[in-house]
Design a protein around this motif. Structure first.
Motif, PDB file in Angstrom:
ATOM      1  N   ARG A  19      -7.339   0.955  10.776  1.00  0.00           N
ATOM      2  CA  ARG A  19      -6.478   1.883  10.050  1.00  0.00           C
ATOM      3  C   ARG A  19      -5.177   1.226   9.597  1.00  0.00           C
ATOM      4  O   ARG A  19      -4.534   1.698   8.674  1.00  0.00           O
ATOM      5  N   TRP A  20      -4.732   0.167  10.250  1.00  0.00           N
ATOM      6  CA  TRP A  20      -3.414  -0.385   9.946  1.00  0.00           C
ATOM      7  C   TRP A  20      -3.272  -0.868   8.504  1.00  0.00           C
ATOM      8  O   TRP A  20      -2.205  -0.735   7.928  1.00  0.00           O
ATOM      9  N   PRO A  21      -4.311  -1.429   7.840  1.00  0.00           N
ATOM     10  CA  PRO A  21      -4.099  -1.805   6.435  1.00  0.00           C
ATOM     11  C   PRO A  21      -3.796  -0.591   5.557  1.00  0.00           C
ATOM     12  O   PRO A  21      -3.013  -0.674   4.617  1.00  0.00           O
ATOM     13  N   VAL A  24      -0.057   0.446   6.274  1.00  0.00           N
ATOM     14  CA  VAL A  24       0.898  -0.467   5.632  1.00  0.00           C
ATOM     15  C   VAL A  24       0.874  -0.276   4.120  1.00  0.00           C
ATOM     16  O   VAL A  24       1.913  -0.238   3.458  1.00  0.00           O
ATOM     17  N   GLY A  25      -0.301  -0.138   3.545  1.00  0.00           N
ATOM     18  CA  GLY A  25      -0.417   0.079   2.103  1.00  0.00           C
ATOM     19  C   GLY A  25       0.262   1.367   1.677  1.00  0.00           C
ATOM     20  O   GLY A  25       0.900   1.429   0.626  1.00  0.00           O
ATOM     21  N   GLY A  26       0.137   2.404   2.462  1.00  0.00           N
ATOM     22  CA  GLY A  26       0.785   3.674   2.140  1.00  0.00           C
ATOM     23  C   GLY A  26       2.297   3.567   2.175  1.00  0.00           C
ATOM     24  O   GLY A  26       3.000   4.110   1.311  1.00  0.00           O
ATOM     25  N   ILE A  27       2.821   2.820   3.160  1.00  0.00           N
ATOM     26  CA  ILE A  27       4.275   2.653   3.258  1.00  0.00           C
ATOM     27  C   ILE A  27       4.790   1.854   2.060  1.00  0.00           C
ATOM     28  O   ILE A  27       5.809   2.209   1.447  1.00  0.00           O
ATOM     29  N   VAL A  28       4.098   0.774   1.697  1.00  0.00           N
ATOM     30  CA  VAL A  28       4.506  -0.034   0.546  1.00  0.00           C
ATOM     31  C   VAL A  28       4.466   0.806  -0.721  1.00  0.00           C
ATOM     32  O   VAL A  28       5.381   0.759  -1.551  1.00  0.00           O
ATOM     33  N   ALA A  29       3.434   1.584  -0.913  1.00  0.00           N
ATOM     34  CA  ALA A  29       3.318   2.434  -2.101  1.00  0.00           C
ATOM     35  C   ALA A  29       4.465   3.442  -2.154  1.00  0.00           C
ATOM     36  O   ALA A  29       5.017   3.711  -3.226  1.00  0.00           O
ATOM     37  N   PHE A  30       4.844   3.988  -0.993  1.00  0.00           N
ATOM     38  CA  PHE A  30       5.946   4.941  -0.919  1.00  0.00           C
ATOM     39  C   PHE A  30       7.244   4.301  -1.430  1.00  0.00           C
ATOM     40  O   PHE A  30       7.950   4.873  -2.248  1.00  0.00           O
ATOM     41  N   PHE A  31       7.537   3.074  -0.944  1.00  0.00           N
ATOM     42  CA  PHE A  31       8.766   2.415  -1.361  1.00  0.00           C
ATOM     43  C   PHE A  31       8.734   2.026  -2.836  1.00  0.00           C
ATOM     44  O   PHE A  31       9.760   2.047  -3.523  1.00  0.00           O
ATOM     45  N   VAL A  32       7.597   1.662  -3.365  1.00  0.00           N
ATOM     46  CA  VAL A  32       7.481   1.339  -4.784  1.00  0.00           C
ATOM     47  C   VAL A  32       7.784   2.580  -5.623  1.00  0.00           C
ATOM     48  O   VAL A  32       8.523   2.530  -6.604  1.00  0.00           O
ATOM     49  N   VAL A  33       7.230   3.722  -5.246  1.00  0.00           N
ATOM     50  CA  VAL A  33       7.460   4.966  -5.975  1.00  0.00           C
ATOM     51  C   VAL A  33       8.931   5.357  -5.907  1.00  0.00           C
ATOM     52  O   VAL A  33       9.539   5.736  -6.917  1.00  0.00           O
TER      53      VAL A  33
END
Length: 181
Positions: A19-21, A24-33
């Protein structure tokens, strides 16, 4: 005890999905948005928002600056105006007059300097020569070489240091060396 499948071979344990990828992908996407939205909001500001404050007023801090630290209280009566720096004044470092040939006293100029001069050949009865050159060097710099009945002018020079001048003229003359700051 190992698991076995119906063929008699050892069975692999069921595979767990990582689940960790995804986290991490969700957190990165959040900051990009959030970054895209923030950039769009900053570029949408009008030029009226960026006008400087009128003289004598204190500009309000931006929202991010206000959130990070409190603005100090400034009273208009406590505002201190910086003193204007005194402009350096040009000063006469040498003043000589005479007729004929003469070497001047030594003088020092810091950088730029003016050679203010005048000569008058009325007593000579005709046009005369007026020459001013760097002293102490036969091949020194020639600052002035005038031929006429008289003239007043200024020559601007740009090589400071300690020096003296040699004046050669058939006329009466006056020179001033002015150290220009």
């Amino acid at each position: 005890m190992a698991f076995q499948d119906p063929d008699g071979q050892a069975a692999r344990p069921p595979r767990r999905r990582r689940r960790w990828p995804w986290i991490v992908g969700g957190i990165v996407a959040f900051f990009v948005v959030v970054g895209i939205i923030g950039a769009a909001t900053d570029s949408g500001k009008k030029d009226d928002d960026a006008k400087p404050a009128p003289a004598g007023t204190v500009a309000a801090p931006s929202e991010s600056a206000a959130a990070s630290k409190p603005a100090p209280e400034v009273k208009p009566s406590a505002a201190v105006k910086p003193k204007p720096k005194a402009k350096p004044v040009a000063k006469v470092v040498l003043s000589e007059s005479g007729s004929g040939v003469k070497s001047t006293a030594k003088f020092h100029v810091d950088g730029d300097w003016d050679l203010k001069y005048s000569y008058d050949c009325a007593d000579f009865g005709m046009a005369g020569n007026f020459i001013v050159k760097e002293g102490g060097n036969p091949l020194g710099e020639l600052y002035l070489n005038e031929l006429g009945k008289g003239k007043s002018d200024v020559t601007h020079l740009h090589d400071g240091g300690t020096r003296f001048l040699e004046v050669n003229s058939t006329c009466s003359w006056k020179i001033d060396v002015i150290d220009v700051p």
